[in-house]
Design a protein around this motif. Structure first.
Motif, short mmCIF file in Angstrom:
data_model
loop_
_atom_site.label_atom_id
_atom_site.label_comp_id
_atom_site.label_asym_id
_atom_site.label_seq_id
_atom_site.Cartn_x
_atom_site.Cartn_y
_atom_site.Cartn_z
N SER A 30 0.83 -1.21 0.00
CA SER A 30 0.00 0.00 0.00
C SER A 30 0.86 1.26 0.00
O SER A 30 0.59 2.21 -0.75
N ALA A 33 2.66 1.68 -3.39
CA ALA A 33 1.81 2.23 -4.46
C ALA A 33 1.81 3.75 -4.42
O ALA A 33 1.87 4.41 -5.46
N GLN A 46 0.69 -0.50 -7.79
CA GLN A 46 -0.56 0.25 -7.92
C GLN A 46 -1.76 -0.60 -8.31
O GLN A 46 -2.87 -0.36 -7.83
N ALA A 49 -4.96 -3.00 -5.74
CA ALA A 49 -5.81 -2.50 -4.65
C ALA A 49 -6.90 -3.50 -4.29
O ALA A 49 -7.18 -3.74 -3.11
N VAL A 52 -5.31 -6.52 -2.47
CA VAL A 52 -4.84 -6.12 -1.14
C VAL A 52 -6.02 -5.92 -0.20
O VAL A 52 -5.99 -6.33 0.97
N ALA A 53 -7.10 -5.31 -0.68
CA ALA A 53 -8.28 -5.08 0.17
C ALA A 53 -8.88 -6.40 0.63
O ALA A 53 -9.22 -6.56 1.82
N VAL A 78 -5.89 -0.89 6.34
CA VAL A 78 -5.43 -1.17 4.96
C VAL A 78 -6.63 -1.46 4.06
O VAL A 78 -6.72 -0.97 2.93
N TRP A 81 -8.45 1.75 3.30
CA TRP A 81 -7.60 2.55 2.40
C TRP A 81 -7.75 2.07 0.96
O TRP A 81 -8.01 2.87 0.05
N GLN A 82 -7.59 0.77 0.74
CA GLN A 82 -7.66 0.24 -0.62
C GLN A 82 -9.07 0.28 -1.18
O GLN A 82 -9.27 0.57 -2.37
N THR A 83 -10.07 0.01 -0.35
CA THR A 83 -11.46 0.04 -0.81
C THR A 83 -11.87 1.44 -1.21
O THR A 83 -12.67 1.63 -2.14
N MET A 85 -10.14 3.56 -2.79
CA MET A 85 -9.71 3.78 -4.18
C MET A 85 -10.63 3.06 -5.16
O MET A 85 -10.87 3.52 -6.28
N TRP A 255 -7.96 3.30 -11.17
CA TRP A 255 -7.55 4.22 -10.11
C TRP A 255 -6.09 4.64 -10.26
O TRP A 255 -5.57 5.37 -9.43
#
Length: 326
Positions: A30, A33, A46, A49, A52-53, A78, A81-83, A85, A255
């Motif tokens: 994260s 990226a 990048q 996401a 990672v989510a 985390v 954060w990823q969600t 995006m 994204w």
């Protein structure tokens, strides 16, 4: 409480260590990226996401099962954060999209496919395109051999343009069931990328449909070749007005910086939809959405999805394009 003893305690400790290392890796990806803004080599982080989510949510669940109630705040952060995006592309009808607008008329069905030079099943690909039901088909990575194979489409798609033989390194085609009123194929602004577009009279109004292919970001990474292509695309398409569809292999996730800058610098938008297209042989959870369809003007893309695996390393990306005003 008392520390767990024996083999069971050792297993529990090992699981906690493994989970901690996994979460550390997710945090690293994260941060990497974001750091790719300054360290171009980290651009590889990048696209992941979504993965990672999901992994972070699994880590939260496992952490709770292992009794690490405070510790799970890290993977939970985390995941959020990823969600965040992903949300603009997962939530049709949100405030940032035009999906609430009513649509009129029949849809124009569009399809874009990177054919892949090393495609081991070209006939399967041609058969799929021929029976796809699309009104407009765009292809990228169309070699002279591929262009010869695509002649099989010409009876069903009598109107077509390409730059396969006329522009070195340009492998774009557009096939249409409707007459073409104007077109362009070639490199834009004296350099890459190449672009193909056709203008149709659809339901009494002009509509432009474009196919393109952007370089993989790892090609010419140090020289920023993909970023330079993004600048060319923005300058070129910012001059267009009216109703337009731009589709193709962007080789960047929605994204990512290229689509983000493309949205900001033009009237084109791809929010409210997501299709995971590459690599085609991977399970859906491990694919990346690098093939996209943008629309501008009084248009809306519905039934946006990836097609089946048909021999290419990319899945087709498809949509039904509706007008939002009569």
């Amino acid at each position: 409480g008392a520390a767990p003893a024996g083999r069971g305690g050792a297993v529990l400790t090992a699981l906690r260590i493994l989970l901690a290392l996994t979460v550390l890796a997710l945090v690293g990806v994260s941060i990497g990226a974001v750091a790719s803004i300054w360290i171009p080599q980290l651009v590889l982080f990048q696209p992941f996401a979504a993965q990672v989510a999901v992994a972070a949510l699994i880590a939260v669940a496992l952490g709770l099962l292992l009794g690490l109630r405070r510790w799970v705040l890290v993977p939970a952060a985390v995941a959020v954060w990823q969600t965040a995006m992903l949300l603009p592309f997962l939530w049709p009808g949100a405030l940032w999209t035009a999906s609430a607008a009513p649509v009129t008329g029949a849809p124009l069905r569009v399809l874009s496919l990177n054919l892949w030079m090393a495609n081991p099943e070209p006939q399967k690909t041609v058969d799929y395109l021929l029976n796809s039901g699309a009104d407009v088909i765009g292809t990228a990575e169309t070699t002279p051999d591929w262009r010869q194979r695509l002649t099989a489409l010409e009876a069903a798609y009598p109107y077509h343009v390409d730059c396969v033989y006329t522009v070195p390194g340009c492998g774009l085609t557009l096939f249409s069931k409707q007459p073409i009123e104007a077109f362009f194929v070639g490199r834009i602004r004296g350099g890459p990328p190449a672009v193909a577009w056709i203008r149709l009279n659809w339901e009494g109004k002009p509509l432009t449909v474009s196919e393109l292919q952007v370089l993989n970001p790892m090609i010419g990474l140090q020289r920023g070749l993909q970023a330079r292509q993004a600048v060319n695309l923005i300058r070129y398409f910012s001059a267009f007005d009216g109703d337009m569809v731009v589709m193709g292999a962007f080789h960047s996730v929605p994204w990512g910086p290229l689509p983000r800058e493309f949205r900001a610098g033009t009237t084109l938008d791809n929010r409210g939809r997501l299709a995971f297209t590459w690599p085609s042989w991977a399970p859906a959870a491990f694919r990346l959405p690098i093939d996209q369809i943008f629309v501008a003007g009084a248009l809306e893309a519905r039934n946006y999805h990836a097609g089946p695996a048909v021999g290419s390393d990319h899945l087709p990306v498809r949509a039904e394009i509706y007008r939002t005003s009569p």
